[in-house]
Motif scaffolding. Structure first.
Motif, PDB file in Angstrom:
ATOM      1  N   PHE A 334      -8.772 -11.771  13.061  1.00 52.77           N
ATOM      2  CA  PHE A 334      -8.324 -10.531  11.478  1.00 52.77           C
ATOM      3  C   PHE A 334      -9.420  -9.612  11.827  1.00 52.77           C
ATOM      4  CE2 PHE A 334      -4.612 -13.617  11.672  1.00 52.77           C
ATOM      5  CZ  PHE A 334      -3.671 -13.118  11.411  1.00 52.77           C
ATOM      6  N   GLN A 369      -0.023 -17.898   8.945  1.00 55.00           N
ATOM      7  CA  GLN A 369      -0.346 -17.287   8.156  1.00 55.00           C
ATOM      8  C   GLN A 369      -0.797 -16.582   6.423  1.00 55.00           C
ATOM      9  OE1 GLN A 369       2.825 -20.195   6.485  1.00 55.00           O
ATOM     10  NE2 GLN A 369       4.185 -19.053   7.844  1.00 55.00           N
ATOM     11  N   TRP A 372      -2.317 -13.735   8.079  1.00 51.29           N
ATOM     12  CA  TRP A 372      -1.539 -12.413   7.641  1.00 51.29           C
ATOM     13  C   TRP A 372      -0.745 -11.763   6.287  1.00 51.29           C
ATOM     14  CZ3 TRP A 372       0.290  -8.349  10.985  1.00 51.29           C
ATOM     15  CH2 TRP A 372       0.963  -7.827  11.031  1.00 51.29           C
ATOM     16  N   ARG A 375      -2.778  -8.182   5.534  1.00 53.74           N
ATOM     17  CA  ARG A 375      -2.227  -7.262   6.554  1.00 53.74           C
ATOM     18  C   ARG A 375      -0.674  -6.990   6.489  1.00 53.74           C
ATOM     19  NH1 ARG A 375      -6.486 -10.904   7.266  1.00 53.74           N
ATOM     20  NH2 ARG A 375      -8.622 -10.075   8.009  1.00 53.74           N
ATOM     21  N   LYS A 376      -0.068  -7.355   6.496  1.00 51.93           N
ATOM     22  CA  LYS A 376       1.355  -7.331   7.183  1.00 51.93           C
ATOM     23  C   LYS A 376       2.626  -6.326   6.602  1.00 51.93           C
ATOM     24  CE  LYS A 376       3.873 -10.368   2.991  1.00 51.93           C
ATOM     25  NZ  LYS A 376       4.496 -11.915   2.409  1.00 51.93           N
ATOM     26  N   TRP A 379      -0.785  -3.390   8.937  1.00 50.72           N
ATOM     27  CA  TRP A 379      -0.759  -3.443  10.131  1.00 50.72           C
ATOM     28  C   TRP A 379       0.055  -3.296  10.531  1.00 50.72           C
ATOM     29  CZ3 TRP A 379      -3.690  -8.418  13.671  1.00 50.72           C
ATOM     30  CH2 TRP A 379      -5.028  -7.741  13.204  1.00 50.72           C
ATOM     31  N   THR A 406       1.197 -10.555  20.806  1.00 52.87           N
ATOM     32  CA  THR A 406       0.406 -10.724  19.253  1.00 52.87           C
ATOM     33  C   THR A 406       1.677  -9.512  18.049  1.00 52.87           C
ATOM     34  OG1 THR A 406      -0.896  -8.800  19.020  1.00 52.87           O
ATOM     35  CG2 THR A 406      -1.903 -10.970  19.764  1.00 52.87           C
ATOM     36  N   LEU A 410       3.520 -12.297  14.947  1.00 56.77           N
ATOM     37  CA  LEU A 410       2.966 -11.377  13.811  1.00 56.77           C
ATOM     38  C   LEU A 410       4.659 -11.330  13.076  1.00 56.77           C
ATOM     39  CD1 LEU A 410      -0.186  -9.729  14.445  1.00 56.77           C
ATOM     40  CD2 LEU A 410       0.170 -12.405  13.316  1.00 56.77           C
TER      41      LEU A 410
END
Length: 451
Positions: A334, A369, A372, A375-376, A379, A406, A410
């Protein structure tokens, strides 16, 4: 103007006349006062004082340097010499430093400059204010090295090392140690050349004990000075690497390991990613246990999470039997992909896609999770936009497939990147696309809206 600067000016003029008389061709022309400054001072600045004049001159020099107007800068520099007449000793010292820095920059770039011109300027500047002698000597030696004049640089460092004037201050002692260290680096350079020569002689059976002893004498000279400098807190990468290489050559693995360990872990030293890289590569070459390698790279991960060795670190973590290492392996990937320099690193995306698949199969959804969640918000635009989907598919279909996989995990099957790539038909990728779609339909961490 004081006697020092007058002597400098006189010697420059004499050198120019002498070279012209023997037909050396055009030299750098340095008139005493630029017409530009005369005009500036005379028009609308009748009340201008000494400090303002020198300040204007300094501004002109800096502007000329920015525009790469080397001849004009050299003319303005001659005008700036009047700053040496300042009654304030601190301002005179600043002026001396400015003259050296600006003059050396001009002579380095001026099309009519030469090593001889630069060296003459440096030698004269060393003697205008004793506080500058050591600094200028070191910079002069580095200039000579840049020009490939190793022997001349070595002689210059030798002279500087033996220089003494009055009581040695703490700052001068540090400069002497630095000069000795660079001399040690040149001794290492000679040692390395002789080692290469001896290795060729050994192949032919001509190596002599005298030649071996000669090489070893350079090792002794170099090691003394290199060992001293790396005890002082600082960033000493070339000195450390050279010293370690010599220790390894003579079989002192413990000594080399200790040097690298101290360099990496001594809290008095500034944070330095290279120190941990050097230690890691040394331990890897020694076939050290994986836990020890991981402990070194953990620190590097904290300092430079985008370092190219991080992909190697990820593989080490995956091979570990500890679950905490497996989780860290995902965090490492990540972090690598957070950086724009890795945005099209196909190896990183391949590792990421493969590891995501493994983690989802092992029911570690919470790991994904956790990585992520921070970064949600950025990203999707940074990595998974519709524009990037088209661009990546056009330029590198394998990269596009890895990223699409990916993005599907995600962001879900509604992600525009995933949707675009999954709709593309291609003989080679058709099977991969079907497999990707099937897995994403079954496993994803959220059902997104189209992005």
């Amino acid at each position: 103007m004081d006697a020092f600067s007058e002597e400098l000016m006189r010697s420059v003029e004499e050198d120019d006349q002498e070279k012209a008389s023997v037909g050396c061709g055009p030299e750098i022309h340095l008139p005493w006062l630029s017409q530009h400054i005369q005009n500036t001072v005379s028009h609308g600045h009748k009340g201008i004082n000494f400090a303002q004049t020198t300040s204007i001159c300094l501004n002109f020099i800096q502007e000329a340097l920015l525009k790469h107007q080397w001849q004009q800068a050299s003319e303005f520099l001659q005008c700036y010499f009047q700053a040496l007449e300042d009654f304030n000793s601190q301002k005179r010292q600043v002026a001396l430093q400015n003259i050296w820095k600006l003059g050396s920059a001009i002579l380095y770039h001026h099309p009519k400059s030469s090593v001889e011109t630069f060296s003459a300027f440096a030698d004269r500047m060393k003697n205008i204010g004793v506080q500058n002698y050591l600094k200028i000597s070191l910079q002069h030696a580095l200039y000579l090295l840049h020009k490939g004049m190793v022997e001349e640089a070595y002689r210059n460092l030798n002279q500087a090392e033996s220089w003494r004037y009055g009581e040695m201050s703490a700052s001068q002692e540090k400069l002497i140690k630095l000069i000795q260290a660079y001399r040690g680096l040149l001794d290492y350079y000679t040692w390395s050349k002789k080692r290469t020569e001896l290795s060729k002689f050994d192949m032919d059976g001509f190596a002599t004990s005298a030649a071996t002893q000669d090489m070893h004498s350079y090792f002794r000279q170099a090691s003394v000075n290199l060992h001293e400098i790396i005890k002082i807190p600082g960033v000493w990468d070339p000195f450390v690497k050279s010293y370690v290489e010599m220790l390894e050559f003579y079989g002192d693995q413990d000594g080399a390991r200790q040097v690298l360990t101290d360099y990496a872990y001594d809290n008095n030293f500034p944070s330095n990613p290279n120190a941990h890289v050097y230690l890691y590569k040394f331990l890897k070459k020694e076939k050290a246990p994986e836990d020890k390698l991981i402990s070194v790279l953990k620190i590097l991960h904290q300092i430079v999470p985008s370092h190219k060795i991080m992909l190697e670190f990820h593989m080490l973590l995956r091979k570990s039997k500890k679950e905490e290492h497996h989780k860290l392996g995902l965090e490492v990937l990540f972090a690598v992909l957070d950086f724009s320099g890795c945005i099209e690193n196909i190896t990183a995306w391949r590792y990421f896609a493969k590891y995501l698949k493994q983690i989802m199969m092992e029911k570690h959804l919470d790991w994904v999770q956790e990585g992520w969640s921070s970064r949600k918000d950025w990203w999707p635009t940074f990595h998974f936009s519709y524009y990037l989907a088209k661009k990546n598919w056009k330029e590198n279909k394998i990269l596009a497939l890895e990223k699409a996989f990916t993005s599907g995990i995600l962001l879900g099957k509604g992600c525009k990147y995933f949707m675009y790539v999954s709709k593309q038909g291609h003989k080679v990728q058709e099977k991969s696309i079907k497999t990707m779609k099937k897995f994403v339909m079954k496993h994803n961490i959220l059902d997104s809206k189209e992005l």
